[in-house]
Design a protein around this motif. Structure first.
Motif: not given
Ligand SMILES: [Mn+2]
Ligand SMILES: [Mn+2]
Ligand SMILES: [Mn+2]
Ligand SMILES: [Mn+2]
Lengths: 198, 198
Positions: A97-104, A111-115
């Motif tokens: 639930h964090h911003r994507l930052n430098g993850f490649n 992946a399941t990302l939710r705000p």
């Protein structure tokens, strides 16, 4: 499919520990072989929750490539917050639930990302979508994580999803979440730690 | 919430077009105001599918920040494959089946990434999870996308999820997917284009 480790960020908080335990359980129900681990010792708040719900802290690891080829990340995606040898393994799953930052990644991943206010809220919805029951003690840990990340649903990051998940998990865990939540948050403060010593 | 644009990658293929149309429809059903657009003209294969199912190609845009503050990306995440002024808008949603490469955000976002053969398969599952019906013509476009990305379920990237989605979408669209699929793939080849001209 060989065994994978599931873990959250360094300096683990209650969400990182509970989400690793919950997502590992979820994946094992789906047929994967996984183990929840931690990148450090649990804090006082998490200890209080583990004790309340009769669960053990995950094993602490320093590196992972010596054990497995693939891992699942929860509650973080920035390599700097992750295990030291992350670049030597494949990340097959990510829940955050964090911003994507430098993850490649070298390959496509799940992946399941939710705000939302808490990763354990996202995992609660995954259990519901897959019609998998959450065991009572695990529900208690996930409830603790949401209370911790959202400060009892009062932080500005709190969403309706977190509120719904808290209600559901409190019922499964069989606790009054407001009463329990205040006790747990208090256990996590230095004040409480000092009082305990006193 | 103000209007958002939904789009796939430059040099659009059938999945990029169908996924933008499908995810825009899905979000509108959930209460968002969105419009599917494209970063270029559709190719011959996509034209064939649009014609078959009586749908119009999305409007082509060169930039987005002149219209909206926020966007939803499908079928790509690499900034180099996206709209020229991506850095001037917020990406609120991402649905993709490619590796993550250089995609960073300032804020947490809603993202569903799956290692499937096609984004339209992921969106088919989102519709099913949310119990939202897929209109017949949109199902035809999503079916076309999966046939295109997986070469009729024969490419090495094909998963069981893609096969299940094809069966479901073919039923909703009311077509024999093998017969239609061969026609569509043929329409996308230069050979077919030349025959048409002849
Ligand atoms: Mn955390
Ligand atoms: Mn968290
Ligand atoms: Mn594509
Ligand atoms: Mn695609």
């Amino acid at each position: 499919m060989s065994k994978e480790l599931v873990f959250g960020h360094q300096k683990p908080d209650t969400d990182t520990i509970a989400a690793a335990m919950a997502f590992s359980y979820y994946q094992n129900q789906l047929g994967y072989e996984t183990e929840a681990v931690a990148l450090g010792e649990v804090n006082d708040e998490t200890k209080f929750a583990l004790n309340k719900f009769g669960m053990q802290a995950p094993r602490v690891v320093e590196t992972v490539a010596n054990e497995v080829d693939a891992v699942m990340l929860v509650d973080h995606n920035e390599p700097a917050q992750s295990v030291a040898d992350l670049d030597q393994v494949t990340v097959t799953h990510l829940i955050d639930h964090h911003r994507l930052n430098g993850f490649n990644t070298a390959q496509p991943l799940w992946a399941t990302l939710r705000p939302y206010g808490c990763v354990s809220t996202i995992i609660t919805e995954l259990f519901q979508d897959a019609h998998i029951d959450i065991p009572q003690n695990l529900a208690g840990m996930m409830l603790s994580a949401i209370i911790s990340d959202t400060l009892l649903l009062k932080s500005p990051t709190t969403t309706d999803h977190d509120g719904e998940a808290v209600k559901h998990l409190a019922k499964v865990a069989g606790v009054d979440y407001e009463e329990y939540g205040l006790q747990m948050l208090k256990a996590g403060t230095n004040l409480a730690a000092k009082s305990d010593e006193a």
